[in-house]
Design a protein around this motif. Structure first.
Motif, PDB file in Angstrom:
ATOM      1  N   UNK A   1       0.847  -1.191   0.000  1.00 54.69           N
ATOM      2  CA  UNK A   1       0.000   0.000   0.000  1.00 54.69           C
ATOM      3  C   UNK A   1       0.888   1.249   0.000  1.00 54.69           C
ATOM      4  N   UNK A   2       0.562   2.207  -0.836  1.00 55.24           N
ATOM      5  CA  UNK A   2       1.345   3.432  -0.880  1.00 55.24           C
ATOM      6  C   UNK A   2       0.752   4.461   0.079  1.00 55.24           C
ATOM      7  N   UNK A   3       1.527   5.480   0.401  1.00 55.13           N
ATOM      8  CA  UNK A   3       1.088   6.500   1.342  1.00 55.13           C
ATOM      9  C   UNK A   3       0.032   7.395   0.714  1.00 55.13           C
ATOM     10  N   UNK A   4      -0.634   8.173   1.563  1.00 57.07           N
ATOM     11  CA  UNK A   4      -1.667   9.084   1.062  1.00 57.07           C
ATOM     12  C   UNK A   4      -1.049  10.188   0.214  1.00 57.07           C
ATOM     13  N   UNK A   5       0.130  10.647   0.589  1.00 58.40           N
ATOM     14  CA  UNK A   5       0.746  11.715  -0.201  1.00 58.40           C
ATOM     15  C   UNK A   5       1.124  11.192  -1.589  1.00 58.40           C
ATOM     16  N   UNK A   6       1.567   9.944  -1.665  1.00 61.50           N
ATOM     17  CA  UNK A   6       1.888   9.361  -2.969  1.00 61.50           C
ATOM     18  C   UNK A   6       0.628   9.206  -3.815  1.00 61.50           C
ATOM     19  N   UNK A   7      -0.472   8.774  -3.190  1.00 58.35           N
ATOM     20  CA  UNK A   7      -1.740   8.652  -3.912  1.00 58.35           C
ATOM     21  C   UNK A   7      -2.240  10.023  -4.365  1.00 58.35           C
ATOM     22  N   UNK A   8      -2.147  11.026  -3.487  1.00 53.63           N
ATOM     23  CA  UNK A   8      -2.568  12.382  -3.835  1.00 53.63           C
ATOM     24  C   UNK A   8      -1.796  12.885  -5.060  1.00 53.63           C
ATOM     25  N   UNK A   9      -0.505  12.609  -5.090  1.00 53.44           N
ATOM     26  CA  UNK A   9       0.334  13.052  -6.212  1.00 53.44           C
ATOM     27  C   UNK A   9      -0.093  12.361  -7.514  1.00 53.44           C
ATOM     28  N   UNK A  10      -0.369  11.074  -7.434  1.00 51.25           N
ATOM     29  CA  UNK A  10      -0.794  10.333  -8.622  1.00 51.25           C
ATOM     30  C   UNK A  10      -2.108  10.870  -9.168  1.00 51.25           C
ATOM     31  N   UNK A  11      -3.068  11.132  -8.268  1.00 58.28           N
ATOM     32  CA  UNK A  11      -4.380  11.636  -8.706  1.00 58.28           C
ATOM     33  C   UNK A  11      -4.221  13.009  -9.344  1.00 58.28           C
ATOM     34  N   UNK A  12      -3.436  13.870  -8.727  1.00 55.23           N
ATOM     35  CA  UNK A  12      -3.276  15.225  -9.263  1.00 55.23           C
ATOM     36  C   UNK A  12      -2.620  15.213 -10.631  1.00 55.23           C
ATOM     37  N   UNK A  13      -1.643  14.363 -10.821  1.00 58.56           N
ATOM     38  CA  UNK A  13      -0.968  14.308 -12.121  1.00 58.56           C
ATOM     39  C   UNK A  13      -1.870  13.736 -13.205  1.00 58.56           C
ATOM     40  N   UNK A  14      -2.659  12.732 -12.853  1.00 59.86           N
ATOM     41  CA  UNK A  14      -3.555  12.173 -13.861  1.00 59.86           C
ATOM     42  C   UNK A  14      -4.660  13.156 -14.213  1.00 59.86           C
ATOM     43  N   UNK A  15      -5.112  13.900 -13.219  1.00 62.65           N
ATOM     44  CA  UNK A  15      -6.118  14.926 -13.498  1.00 62.65           C
ATOM     45  C   UNK A  15      -5.606  15.953 -14.505  1.00 62.65           C
ATOM     46  N   UNK A  16      -4.339  16.269 -14.422  1.00 61.07           N
ATOM     47  CA  UNK A  16      -3.780  17.316 -15.269  1.00 61.07           C
ATOM     48  C   UNK A  16      -3.767  16.931 -16.740  1.00 61.07           C
ATOM     49  N   UNK A  17      -3.811  15.636 -17.031  1.00 66.08           N
ATOM     50  CA  UNK A  17      -3.687  15.196 -18.426  1.00 66.08           C
ATOM     51  C   UNK A  17      -4.878  14.387 -18.940  1.00 66.08           C
ATOM     52  N   UNK A  18      -5.808  14.054 -18.063  1.00 70.27           N
ATOM     53  CA  UNK A  18      -6.909  13.161 -18.437  1.00 70.27           C
ATOM     54  C   UNK A  18      -8.235  13.812 -18.058  1.00 70.27           C
ATOM     55  N   UNK A  19      -8.928  14.368 -19.051  1.00 70.70           N
ATOM     56  CA  UNK A  19     -10.181  15.080 -18.788  1.00 70.70           C
ATOM     57  C   UNK A  19     -11.251  14.154 -18.215  1.00 70.70           C
ATOM     58  N   UNK A  20     -11.305  12.936 -18.727  1.00 71.97           N
ATOM     59  CA  UNK A  20     -12.314  11.987 -18.237  1.00 71.97           C
ATOM     60  C   UNK A  20     -12.069  11.660 -16.770  1.00 71.97           C
ATOM     61  N   UNK A  21     -10.807  11.404 -16.394  1.00 67.96           N
ATOM     62  CA  UNK A  21     -10.474  11.114 -14.993  1.00 67.96           C
ATOM     63  C   UNK A  21     -10.742  12.336 -14.123  1.00 67.96           C
ATOM     64  N   UNK A  22     -10.460  13.515 -14.655  1.00 66.14           N
ATOM     65  CA  UNK A  22     -10.696  14.754 -13.922  1.00 66.14           C
ATOM     66  C   UNK A  22     -12.179  14.887 -13.568  1.00 66.14           C
ATOM     67  N   UNK A  23     -13.033  14.508 -14.492  1.00 63.07           N
ATOM     68  CA  UNK A  23     -14.477  14.575 -14.254  1.00 63.07           C
ATOM     69  C   UNK A  23     -14.902  13.531 -13.222  1.00 63.07           C
ATOM     70  N   UNK A  24     -14.326  12.327 -13.313  1.00 65.78           N
ATOM     71  CA  UNK A  24     -14.682  11.240 -12.394  1.00 65.78           C
ATOM     72  C   UNK A  24     -14.297  11.572 -10.949  1.00 65.78           C
ATOM     73  N   UNK A  25     -13.231  12.313 -10.758  1.00 61.63           N
ATOM     74  CA  UNK A  25     -12.723  12.590  -9.406  1.00 61.63           C
ATOM     75  C   UNK A  25     -12.955  14.038  -8.986  1.00 61.63           C
ATOM     76  N   UNK A  26     -13.926  14.667  -9.612  1.00 61.78           N
ATOM     77  CA  UNK A  26     -14.145  16.097  -9.369  1.00 61.78           C
ATOM     78  C   UNK A  26     -14.454  16.407  -7.907  1.00 61.78           C
ATOM     79  N   UNK A  27     -15.106  15.497  -7.202  1.00 59.19           N
ATOM     80  CA  UNK A  27     -15.474  15.786  -5.816  1.00 59.19           C
ATOM     81  C   UNK A  27     -14.404  15.452  -4.793  1.00 59.19           C
ATOM     82  N   UNK A  28     -13.308  14.896  -5.248  1.00 57.86           N
ATOM     83  CA  UNK A  28     -12.277  14.479  -4.301  1.00 57.86           C
ATOM     84  C   UNK A  28     -11.304  15.621  -4.021  1.00 57.86           C
ATOM     85  N   UNK A  29     -11.121  16.015  -2.750  1.00 59.20           N
ATOM     86  CA  UNK A  29     -10.190  17.097  -2.442  1.00 59.20           C
ATOM     87  C   UNK A  29      -8.745  16.611  -2.496  1.00 59.20           C
ATOM     88  N   UNK A  30      -7.851  17.505  -2.888  1.00 54.31           N
ATOM     89  CA  UNK A  30      -6.423  17.215  -2.929  1.00 54.31           C
ATOM     90  C   UNK A  30      -5.670  18.228  -2.073  1.00 54.31           C
TER      91      UNK A  30
END
Length: 395
Positions: A1-30
């Protein structure tokens, strides 16, 4: 299992390049959402989850934890009526991390360490090696603080608790490599590399063998690049006296002369060291040693010698068993047996082996046998020793 900060970084980077993922995770705070918030806003969000916090309380909690994540998990366990754990509860960790960074800037945390490691990789990707090394040296200071704070005695134990975007094991090797690259521009980074390797060897004496060997080579190589050849020589002599079978140790020692600055280059010394390494019967990584020597020969136009070294490296090393048959102090007969093991040696290579046996750089292991009269003869005839090579010998 990876840390929360590592997961937060992964989500933020994918959001920056993937519009569909950005929409799917719109309610999740970073974590990035906390940057523009005032301290009062952060404290109000914590209060909404039933957590009252002030600076002294955070100082006390941080003294017992290595990360805002660990504090968050502890607070959840202490809640009499915990809120459901959903994406909105991520605000607890996000607020604690933001307040730790603002209120306790001199107290390292896993989150800050992860940020500094990744900032260094981003700088490397932009070609900023020196800037990356400066960032990573501050991260190394954080690592040492966290190791001491938690009483962690191994890299594996640290990684098990850190679970970051990078493992400490891999990052330390990247740090050593980039300090070398930066050190070719500024010697201060070679001095820092020496300190890193010294401390790594001191802190983790029973760590992964390959990492230990890499640190040793980096340490000696840094001294050599700084012009302290005597120190480099002393280190390799000590290490190889204790472990003469360390093939990459011989390679590293030779490399200090082969790849040195032109005014300190000594190809003759490099060749001598590689041949000494190959002269160790049980040396590890013999093919790598031989390839290094063959490359050195190629660079000097000695193609025939290079081919001979490569041929010898890719066939089994023979064991030479010599039997003396003695009577009244005189040698009556001496027989030598070459044993190659496995599938043996092709006949077409026999002449090459005989030539190689005369080359001190390509030795074979030798042992002199004492054979009982009723034992099988070591020559391989199948007869008893007394009926074969021992015939006529005094019992």
């Amino acid at each position: 299992m990876i840390s929360w900060v590592a997961m937060d970084r992964m989500v933020e980077r994918q959001r920056a390049t993937d519009a569909r993922y950005r929409k799917q995770t719109a309610g999740r705070p970073l974590r990035s959402a906390a940057r523009p918030l005032r301290e009062a806003d952060l404290l109000a969000k914590l209060a909404a989850f039933g957590i009252a916090l002030d600076r002294p309380t955070l100082e006390r909690l941080a003294a017992q934890a290595l990360s805002a994540e660990e504090i968050t998990q502890s607070l959840w366990e202490q809640q009499a009526e915990p809120h459901p754990r959903g994406t909105q509860s991520d605000w607890i960790w996000i607020c604690l991390d933001a307040l730790w960074q603002r209120w306790l800037p001199d107290v390292p945390s896993f989150e800050r360490l992860d940020d500094r490691m990744q900032a260094g990789y981003d700088q490397l990707a932009a070609g900023e090696t020196v800037a990356a090394c400066r960032m990573w040296l501050t991260a190394w200071t954080d690592v040492r603080y966290l190791l001491d704070k938690a009483g962690l005695a191994s890299i594996a134990a640290f990684d098990a608790r850190f679970r970051g975007s990078q493992s400490l094991f891999n990052w330390l090797q990247d740090l050593g490599t980039e300090l070398w690259n930066a050190g070719l521009q500024d010697g201060e980074f070679l001095t820092a590399r020496i300190a890193l390797c010294d401390e790594g060897l001191r802190r983790f004496p029973a760590e992964d063998a390959l990492l230990t060997e890499n640190w040793r080579r980096a340490l000696a190589g840094s001294y050599a690049e700084l012009g302290d050849t005597a120190k480099m020589e002393g280190l390799y002599r000590t290490w190889l006296a204790a472990d003469p079978g360390w093939g990459w140790g011989w390679i590293g020692w030779a490399d200090c002369y082969r790849f040195a600055r032109r005014d300190r280059q000594d190809l003759g010394r490099a060749e001598q060291l590689l041949r000494e390494g190959l002269a160790i019967p049980a040396v590890r990584d013999r093919p790598d040693l031989a390839e290094r020597l063959a490359d050195l020969y190629d660079e000097q136009g000695r193609a025939a010698e290079a081919r001979a070294v490569r041929r010898a490296a890719h066939r089994p090393a023979p064991i030479v068993a010599t039997v003396d048959v003695r009577a009244e102090g005189r040698v009556l007969r001496q027989k030598t047996t070459l044993t190659f093991g496995g599938e043996g040696l092709p006949l077409k290579q026999l002449s090459e082996v005989l030539a190689d046996l005369q080359d001190p750089a390509l030795p074979v292991s030798a042992r002199r046998q004492k054979v009982g009269r009723n034992e099988p003869c070591p020559c391989g005839s199948g007869k008893k020793f007394k009926r074969c090579c021992g015939r006529g010998a005094t019992p």
